[in-house]
Design a protein around this motif. Structure first.
Motif, PDB file in Angstrom:
ATOM      1  N   ILE A  93       0.822  -1.211  -0.065  1.00 28.56           N
ATOM      2  CA  ILE A  93      -0.063  -0.039   0.118  1.00 28.56           C
ATOM      3  C   ILE A  93       0.789   1.275  -0.004  1.00 28.56           C
ATOM      4  N   GLY A  94       0.902   1.887  -1.172  1.00 25.21           N
ATOM      5  CA  GLY A  94       1.754   2.909  -1.173  1.00 25.21           C
ATOM      6  C   GLY A  94       3.253   2.504  -1.231  1.00 25.21           C
ATOM      7  N   PRO A  95       4.411   3.208  -0.074  1.00 32.51           N
ATOM      8  CA  PRO A  95       5.442   2.616  -0.035  1.00 32.51           C
ATOM      9  C   PRO A  95       5.573   1.548   1.001  1.00 32.51           C
ATOM     10  N   ILE A  96       4.359   0.931   1.588  1.00 30.26           N
ATOM     11  CA  ILE A  96       4.662   0.028   2.769  1.00 30.26           C
ATOM     12  C   ILE A  96       4.507  -1.196   1.964  1.00 30.26           C
ATOM     13  N   ASP A  97       5.630  -2.195   2.388  1.00 30.11           N
ATOM     14  CA  ASP A  97       5.735  -3.473   1.734  1.00 30.11           C
ATOM     15  C   ASP A  97       4.844  -4.380   2.883  1.00 30.11           C
ATOM     16  N   LEU A  98       3.940  -5.206   2.091  1.00 34.52           N
ATOM     17  CA  LEU A  98       2.978  -5.931   2.862  1.00 34.52           C
ATOM     18  C   LEU A  98       3.008  -7.426   2.521  1.00 34.52           C
ATOM     19  N   ARG A  99       4.242  -7.792   2.070  1.00 40.43           N
ATOM     20  CA  ARG A  99       4.640  -9.182   1.488  1.00 40.43           C
ATOM     21  C   ARG A  99       4.984  -9.876   2.623  1.00 40.43           C
ATOM     22  N   VAL A 100       4.442 -11.188   2.848  1.00 41.45           N
ATOM     23  CA  VAL A 100       5.020 -11.993   4.304  1.00 41.45           C
ATOM     24  C   VAL A 100       5.843 -12.959   3.910  1.00 41.45           C
ATOM     25  N   ARG A 101       6.748 -13.300   4.608  1.00 42.40           N
ATOM     26  CA  ARG A 101       7.768 -14.381   4.150  1.00 42.40           C
ATOM     27  C   ARG A 101       7.094 -15.541   4.418  1.00 42.40           C
ATOM     28  N   LYS A 102       7.472 -16.671   3.688  1.00 44.25           N
ATOM     29  CA  LYS A 102       7.008 -17.998   3.617  1.00 44.25           C
ATOM     30  C   LYS A 102       7.053 -18.580   4.999  1.00 44.25           C
ATOM     31  N   PRO A 103       8.200 -18.678   5.631  1.00 46.85           N
ATOM     32  CA  PRO A 103       8.006 -19.154   7.264  1.00 46.85           C
ATOM     33  C   PRO A 103       7.099 -18.554   8.020  1.00 46.85           C
ATOM     34  N   ALA A 104       6.713 -17.409   7.887  1.00 48.23           N
ATOM     35  CA  ALA A 104       5.620 -16.778   8.762  1.00 48.23           C
ATOM     36  C   ALA A 104       4.255 -17.390   8.265  1.00 48.23           C
ATOM     37  N   LEU A 105       4.246 -17.190   6.925  1.00 43.62           N
ATOM     38  CA  LEU A 105       2.778 -17.597   6.558  1.00 43.62           C
ATOM     39  C   LEU A 105       2.492 -19.123   6.937  1.00 43.62           C
ATOM     40  N   GLU A 106       3.516 -20.013   6.894  1.00 38.02           N
ATOM     41  CA  GLU A 106       3.374 -21.320   7.141  1.00 38.02           C
ATOM     42  C   GLU A 106       2.968 -21.656   8.866  1.00 38.02           C
ATOM     43  N   THR A 107       3.507 -20.784   9.494  1.00 41.85           N
ATOM     44  CA  THR A 107       3.419 -20.767  11.056  1.00 41.85           C
ATOM     45  C   THR A 107       2.005 -20.187  11.513  1.00 41.85           C
ATOM     46  N   PHE A 108       1.669 -19.089  10.752  1.00 45.16           N
ATOM     47  CA  PHE A 108       0.236 -18.699  10.931  1.00 45.16           C
ATOM     48  C   PHE A 108      -0.649 -19.612  10.379  1.00 45.16           C
ATOM     49  N   ARG A 109      -0.510 -20.269   9.289  1.00 45.00           N
ATOM     50  CA  ARG A 109      -1.546 -21.349   8.706  1.00 45.00           C
ATOM     51  C   ARG A 109      -1.602 -22.603   9.583  1.00 45.00           C
ATOM     52  N   GLU A 110      -0.556 -22.998  10.338  1.00 49.17           N
ATOM     53  CA  GLU A 110      -0.880 -24.023  11.216  1.00 49.17           C
ATOM     54  C   GLU A 110      -1.249 -23.698  12.302  1.00 49.17           C
ATOM     55  N   LEU A 111      -0.799 -22.557  12.914  1.00 46.97           N
ATOM     56  CA  LEU A 111      -1.481 -22.181  14.179  1.00 46.97           C
ATOM     57  C   LEU A 111      -3.159 -21.851  14.162  1.00 46.97           C
ATOM     58  N   GLY A 112      -3.434 -21.324  12.984  1.00 46.57           N
ATOM     59  CA  GLY A 112      -4.780 -21.165  12.752  1.00 46.57           C
ATOM     60  C   GLY A 112      -5.695 -22.137  12.384  1.00 46.57           C
ATOM     61  N   LEU A 113      -5.178 -23.352  11.627  1.00 43.60           N
ATOM     62  CA  LEU A 113      -5.838 -24.488  11.574  1.00 43.60           C
ATOM     63  C   LEU A 113      -6.095 -25.275  13.037  1.00 43.60           C
ATOM     64  N   MET A 114      -4.923 -25.199  13.765  1.00 39.27           N
ATOM     65  CA  MET A 114      -5.022 -25.576  15.072  1.00 39.27           C
ATOM     66  C   MET A 114      -6.083 -25.092  15.982  1.00 39.27           C
ATOM     67  N   LEU A 115      -6.214 -23.856  16.011  1.00 34.81           N
ATOM     68  CA  LEU A 115      -7.000 -23.152  16.831  1.00 34.81           C
ATOM     69  C   LEU A 115      -8.488 -23.007  16.274  1.00 34.81           C
ATOM     70  N   PHE A 116      -8.705 -23.297  14.814  1.00 38.48           N
ATOM     71  CA  PHE A 116      -9.864 -23.672  14.267  1.00 38.48           C
ATOM     72  C   PHE A 116     -10.675 -25.003  14.800  1.00 38.48           C
ATOM     73  N   LEU A 117      -9.755 -25.931  14.606  1.00 39.88           N
ATOM     74  CA  LEU A 117     -10.232 -27.106  14.791  1.00 39.88           C
ATOM     75  C   LEU A 117     -10.429 -27.375  16.367  1.00 39.88           C
ATOM     76  N   ILE A 118      -9.550 -26.837  17.346  1.00 32.73           N
ATOM     77  CA  ILE A 118      -9.955 -27.165  18.692  1.00 32.73           C
ATOM     78  C   ILE A 118     -11.410 -26.348  18.869  1.00 32.73           C
ATOM     79  N   GLY A 119     -11.484 -25.128  18.233  1.00 33.81           N
ATOM     80  CA  GLY A 119     -12.730 -24.219  18.327  1.00 33.81           C
ATOM     81  C   GLY A 119     -14.104 -25.192  17.920  1.00 33.81           C
ATOM     82  N   ALA A 120     -13.824 -25.708  16.595  1.00 38.69           N
ATOM     83  CA  ALA A 120     -14.857 -26.295  16.042  1.00 38.69           C
ATOM     84  C   ALA A 120     -15.333 -27.700  16.601  1.00 38.69           C
ATOM     85  N   GLY A 121     -14.344 -28.327  17.066  1.00 39.30           N
ATOM     86  CA  GLY A 121     -14.361 -29.605  17.971  1.00 39.30           C
ATOM     87  C   GLY A 121     -15.123 -29.463  19.420  1.00 39.30           C
ATOM     88  N   THR A 122     -14.761 -28.477  20.034  1.00 42.75           N
ATOM     89  CA  THR A 122     -15.299 -28.212  21.261  1.00 42.75           C
ATOM     90  C   THR A 122     -16.884 -27.815  21.100  1.00 42.75           C
TER      91      THR A 122
END
Length: 234
Positions: A105-134
């Motif tokens: 957005i303008g001069p601000i770089d919003l690209r995210v490195r792949k390791p961070a994307l993978e970490t957030f994805r796995e964390l999100g899946l884990m939290l999602f399944l915990i919430g849905a299962g409960t």
């Protein structure tokens, strides 16, 4: 109904993307090579010098969440008492697709490195399944005893039939490759856990592009269908 159908709705899609390559006896190594040849990963160049606010991408994630919640809170009346909104799931996804496409957005770089994307994805899946299962587990047994096992059977049919029809339609009519086909199915079934499984099966997270392409359409269709069914049955 949700509590009874949801467990198989998750497990069924996860098993489908795992078992289809084995049932079809495909060589996953060759399939992956074909997939990468047909879907080359291209990094879109961004002209000019951009300012990176943080290396882990927390600012980008926070921005997507805020914009996504604002977008998801917009409610569109459909008439007859029905209304439509993307909610806290569809809103952030659409916001992420837009921000991911432009990358800044303008001069601000919003690209995210792949390791961070993978970490957030796995964390999100884990939290999602915990919430849905409960949520689903607390009323699963009582509702099953109250309503009967046929609701579970109906839920299983509603899960399996669209995937089988969708797979063969995409394979025979649209000529989609196996991985693009299965990725589209995970999005069409709005199944994020199945996407995580498919990424492990395929050995690449590039299959998420097919998921991201079909998920918004499926989400909107489900919301609209449920609203119109209620209106029509009044």
């Amino acid at each position: 109904g949700y509590a009874i159908a949801y467990p198989f709705g998750v497990v069924g899609v996860v098993l489908f993307v795992q078992l289809m390559p084995k049932i079809l006896r495909v060589d996953m190594k060759k399939e992956l090579e074909s997939f990468r040849a047909a879907n080359p990963t291209e990094v879109k160049p961004i002209r000019g010098k951009l300012k990176l606010l943080d290396r882990e991408g927390f600012f980008s994630f926070a921005l997507v969440v805020v914009l996504g919640i604002l977008l998801g809170s917009v409610t569109i009346p459909l008439g007859g008492g029905a209304e439509f909104s993307l909610g806290t799931t569809g809103g952030p996804l659409v916001a992420a697709l837009v921000i991911g496409h432009f990358g800044h957005i303008g001069p601000i770089d919003l690209r995210v490195r792949k390791p961070a994307l993978e970490t957030f994805r796995e964390l999100g899946l884990m939290l999602f399944l915990i919430g849905a299962g409960t949520e689903g587990g607390k009323s699963f047994v009582s509702k099953l005893q109250e309503e009967g096992a046929m609701l579970f059977v109906y839920g299983a049919i509603i899960t399996i039939l669209p995937m089988i029809v969708g797979y063969f339609l995409a394979a025979k009519s649209l000529k989609l490759s196996l991985l693009n086909n299965l990725g589209s199915i995970t999005g069409g079934m709005t199944s994020t856990p199945a996407l995580g499984t498919l990424i492990q099966v395929a050995g690449t997270d590039d299959v998420a592009s097919a998921y991201a392409a079909t998920y918004p359409v499926a989400l909107v269709a489900v919301v609209l269908a449920s609203q119109f069914i209620v209106v029509l049955l009044r």
